[in-house]
Design a protein around this motif. Structure first.
Motif, mmCIF file in Angstrom:
data_model
loop_
_atom_site.group_PDB
_atom_site.id
_atom_site.type_symbol
_atom_site.label_atom_id
_atom_site.label_comp_id
_atom_site.label_asym_id
_atom_site.label_seq_id
_atom_site.Cartn_x
_atom_site.Cartn_y
_atom_site.Cartn_z
ATOM 1 N N PHE A 44 2.670 23.488 -55.808
ATOM 2 C CA PHE A 44 1.960 22.653 -54.846
ATOM 3 C C PHE A 44 2.666 21.323 -54.611
ATOM 4 N N ILE A 45 2.316 20.712 -53.471
ATOM 5 C CA ILE A 45 2.590 19.297 -53.243
ATOM 6 C C ILE A 45 1.237 18.621 -53.067
ATOM 7 N N TYR A 46 1.049 17.465 -53.749
ATOM 8 C CA TYR A 46 -0.245 16.824 -53.855
ATOM 9 C C TYR A 46 -0.256 15.497 -53.095
ATOM 10 N N GLY A 47 -1.442 15.097 -52.633
ATOM 11 C CA GLY A 47 -1.593 13.770 -52.056
ATOM 12 C C GLY A 47 -2.754 13.714 -51.095
ATOM 13 N N ILE A 48 -3.327 12.517 -50.951
ATOM 14 C CA ILE A 48 -4.419 12.357 -49.995
ATOM 15 C C ILE A 48 -3.870 12.587 -48.585
ATOM 16 N N GLY A 49 -4.535 13.461 -47.843
ATOM 17 C CA GLY A 49 -4.115 13.754 -46.484
ATOM 18 C C GLY A 49 -3.038 14.808 -46.361
ATOM 19 N N VAL A 50 -2.540 15.354 -47.483
ATOM 20 C CA VAL A 50 -1.464 16.343 -47.365
ATOM 21 C C VAL A 50 -1.966 17.610 -46.688
ATOM 22 N N PRO B 145 -2.757 9.629 -55.714
ATOM 23 C CA PRO B 145 -3.033 10.094 -54.355
ATOM 24 C C PRO B 145 -1.896 9.853 -53.377
ATOM 25 N N TRP B 146 -1.069 8.814 -53.633
ATOM 26 C CA TRP B 146 0.027 8.478 -52.709
ATOM 27 C C TRP B 146 1.389 8.712 -53.351
ATOM 28 N N GLU B 147 1.397 9.466 -54.413
ATOM 29 C CA GLU B 147 2.650 9.725 -55.125
ATOM 30 C C GLU B 147 3.479 10.802 -54.450
ATOM 31 N N GLY B 148 2.821 11.818 -53.898
ATOM 32 C CA GLY B 148 3.542 12.979 -53.364
ATOM 33 C C GLY B 148 4.078 13.863 -54.478
ATOM 34 N N LYS C 7 7.372 11.526 -48.307
ATOM 35 C CA LYS C 7 7.429 10.187 -47.714
ATOM 36 C C LYS C 7 6.224 9.933 -46.814
ATOM 37 N N MET C 8 5.757 10.972 -46.111
ATOM 38 C CA MET C 8 4.556 10.810 -45.293
ATOM 39 C C MET C 8 3.342 10.521 -46.172
ATOM 40 N N ILE C 9 3.231 11.256 -47.282
ATOM 41 C CA ILE C 9 2.106 11.049 -48.197
ATOM 42 C C ILE C 9 2.127 9.640 -48.757
ATOM 43 N N GLN C 10 3.318 9.116 -49.025
ATOM 44 C CA GLN C 10 3.455 7.800 -49.657
ATOM 45 C C GLN C 10 3.058 6.649 -48.734
ATOM 46 N N HIS C 11 2.867 6.933 -47.452
ATOM 47 C CA HIS C 11 2.275 5.951 -46.543
ATOM 48 C C HIS C 11 0.750 6.036 -46.677
ATOM 49 N N LYS C 12 0.128 4.949 -47.086
ATOM 50 C CA LYS C 12 -1.335 4.918 -47.219
ATOM 51 C C LYS C 12 -1.940 4.683 -45.840
ATOM 52 N N SER C 13 -2.142 5.787 -45.122
ATOM 53 C CA SER C 13 -2.523 5.693 -43.704
ATOM 54 C C SER C 13 -4.012 5.930 -43.500
ATOM 55 N N THR D 22 -6.367 1.215 -40.250
ATOM 56 C CA THR D 22 -5.753 0.217 -41.117
ATOM 57 C C THR D 22 -4.317 -0.049 -40.672
ATOM 58 N N GLU D 23 -3.711 -1.089 -41.252
ATOM 59 C CA GLU D 23 -2.313 -1.378 -40.977
ATOM 60 C C GLU D 23 -1.411 -0.224 -41.439
ATOM 61 N N GLY D 24 -1.808 0.448 -42.521
ATOM 62 C CA GLY D 24 -1.017 1.572 -43.013
ATOM 63 C C GLY D 24 -0.923 2.713 -42.023
ATOM 64 N N GLU D 25 -1.976 2.918 -41.271
ATOM 65 C CA GLU D 25 -1.959 3.932 -40.216
ATOM 66 C C GLU D 25 -0.880 3.597 -39.184
ATOM 67 N N ARG D 26 -0.837 2.326 -38.764
ATOM 68 C CA ARG D 26 0.152 1.907 -37.766
ATOM 69 C C ARG D 26 1.565 1.964 -38.339
ATOM 70 N N GLU D 27 1.729 1.627 -39.624
ATOM 71 C CA GLU D 27 3.055 1.688 -40.230
ATOM 72 C C GLU D 27 3.604 3.114 -40.228
ATOM 73 N N LEU D 28 2.742 4.087 -40.459
ATOM 74 C CA LEU D 28 3.198 5.472 -40.429
ATOM 75 C C LEU D 28 3.535 5.906 -39.009
ATOM 76 N N VAL D 29 2.779 5.437 -38.040
ATOM 77 C CA VAL D 29 3.106 5.714 -36.638
ATOM 78 C C VAL D 29 4.519 5.207 -36.319
#
Length: 404
Positions: free
Chosen positions: A106-112, A97-100, A22-28, A32-39
């Motif tokens: 492994f678990i995959y994703g941008i920022g994982v 990249p945002w699928e998780g 779920k963290m990966i699925q936030h495009k943070s 960006t607004e996505g960063e704030r949404e994850l916060v």
């Protein structure tokens, strides 16, 4: 057997993996607004866990999520620190990249790797301990910050707002190793000014591009003076990342028959505790002076570039005898049955992390230790699932030892 060892089997692996997904699925992406949404989402998750949780704004629309598991008193406090902002997706990805995505390893994703697996691991460590009925004397702070990719502006804001603990764990990816020292960083600009001539009279010219080709490998092989020990020197490094050469400072490219008289290089340096940016630049100036001697008529200068809105990452160091280092080593030994690799390790020792601000500005002793690293900042970024789950157990051990 320690409390953490007894409770290691209590980690809900299904929840832990789903939470990280779920963290990966936030495009943070950073800023960006996505960063704030994850916060905001992290703040909600901590409140649902029963922590005292706040979303603390700074610098306009940006904010950090900070939660506190309040102890019963009489124990040391421990802060976990990690950033939520991520690098952009590069070319070459074969999974979303945002699928998780999760497979058998492994678990995959941008920022994982950098660094949501570390962020999720300390949340799950606290969750496991709370649900097992563990009661601590000291407080545990979970800090989820933004702006690490701008040099740590989120952590600096948190420090300025007064958040402190006796010890900290920064969860940047170290492949579960205990990083006790990392470099400080700076950005430099080098200008080389030669003399142009037509290629027919090249022998009369001072070729700035030829000088740059001579210079770059010398810079990339540099070690700075004044290192306190071989371990400190080990995390010295220079990298030239940008080079432009042509005619004049406007870099005219339409006249290739002429010898280039101007080159601009940009790069970054890494230096150890006890060394300074100023000393590093002086060392680089000596290298440039030697270049001028090899290319008579060349003029070479270097300056420190202060990027607009970006902080410099300071150096970090902790005594290996510190209680936080011992607690980390003990927890690793209990979970993995082996001694933990500890020290100024590379490549993590070349990182810049928020640990530098917590150490230099807030005056806290801490450790850098997190899951991920081998597959960091690359296509199909990923983390070993076993490392992620063991990191949760190791964090549980650190909490129990530090916070009594």
């Amino acid at each position: 057997m320690s409390v953490a060892e007894k409770l290691g089997s209590k980690v809900d692996t299904g929840f832990a993996i789903a939470f990280l997904q779920k963290m990966i699925q936030h495009k943070s992406y950073s800023q960006t607004e996505g960063e704030r949404e994850l916060v905001d989402w992290m703040g909600e998750q901590m409140r649902a866990l029963g922590l005292k949780s706040d979303v603390v704004p700074f610098d306009g629309k940006r904010a950090n999520a900070i939660g506190r598991w309040v102890g019963e008193g009489g124990g040391k406090s421990l802060m976990f620190n990690g950033h939520l902002d991520t690098n952009p997706v590069s070319e070459g990805w074969t999974v979303g990249p945002w699928e998780g995505k999760v497979d058998d390893k492994f678990i995959y994703g941008i920022g994982v790797s950098n660094m949501k697996a570390g962020d999720a691991a300390y949340f799950c460590a606290v969750k496991t301990l709370i649900e097992a009925g563990v009661r601590l004397r000291g407080d545990v702070l979970l800090t989820y910050v933004v702006g690490e990719l701008q040099g740590g502006v989120g952590t600096m804001a948190m420090i300025e707002q007064g958040y402190r603990a006796d010890y900290f764990v920064n969860s940047e990816p170290t492949d579960l190793q205990a990083l006790t020292m990392h470099a400080g960083s700076f950005v430099f600009v080098i200008e080389l000014i030669g003399k142009t001539r037509h290629l027919s009279k090249r022998e009369e010219a001072v070729d700035a591009i030829a000088a740059a080709c001579d210079l770059v490998p010398r810079l990339n092989g540099m070690k700075f003076s004044g290192a306190a020990s071989p371990e400190h020197e080990k995390i010295n490094r220079v990298n030239v990342g940008v080079i432009h050469g042509a005619l004049g400072k406007d870099l005219h490219e339409w006249r290739p028959p002429q010898v280039a008289d101007y080159v601009r290089l940009r790069g970054s340096g890494r230096y150890a505790p006890g060394q300074t940016e100023g000393n590093c630049l002086e060392d680089m100036r000596r290298v440039l002076h030697e270049l001028e001697e090899r290319f008579p008529g060349l003029k070479a200068t270097v300056t420190n570039e202060k990027l607009n809105g970006r902080l410099s990452m300071p150096t970090f160091e902790v005594d290996r005898k510190s209680p936080i280092v011992k607690a980390t080593n003990n927890a690793y030994r209990a979970v993995r049955g082996a001694e933990q690799n500890t020290g100024a390790l590379t490549p993590p020792g070349f990182y810049g992390t928020d640990a530098g601000h917590l150490y230099r500005v807030a005056g806290m002793a801490g450790i850098v230790c997190g899951p991920g690293g081998r597959y960091n900042t690359m296509p199909d970024e990923r983390v070993d699932i076993d490392d992620y789950l063991d990191m949760i157990r190791i964090y549980m051990g650190i909490i129990c030892e530090i916070c009594a």
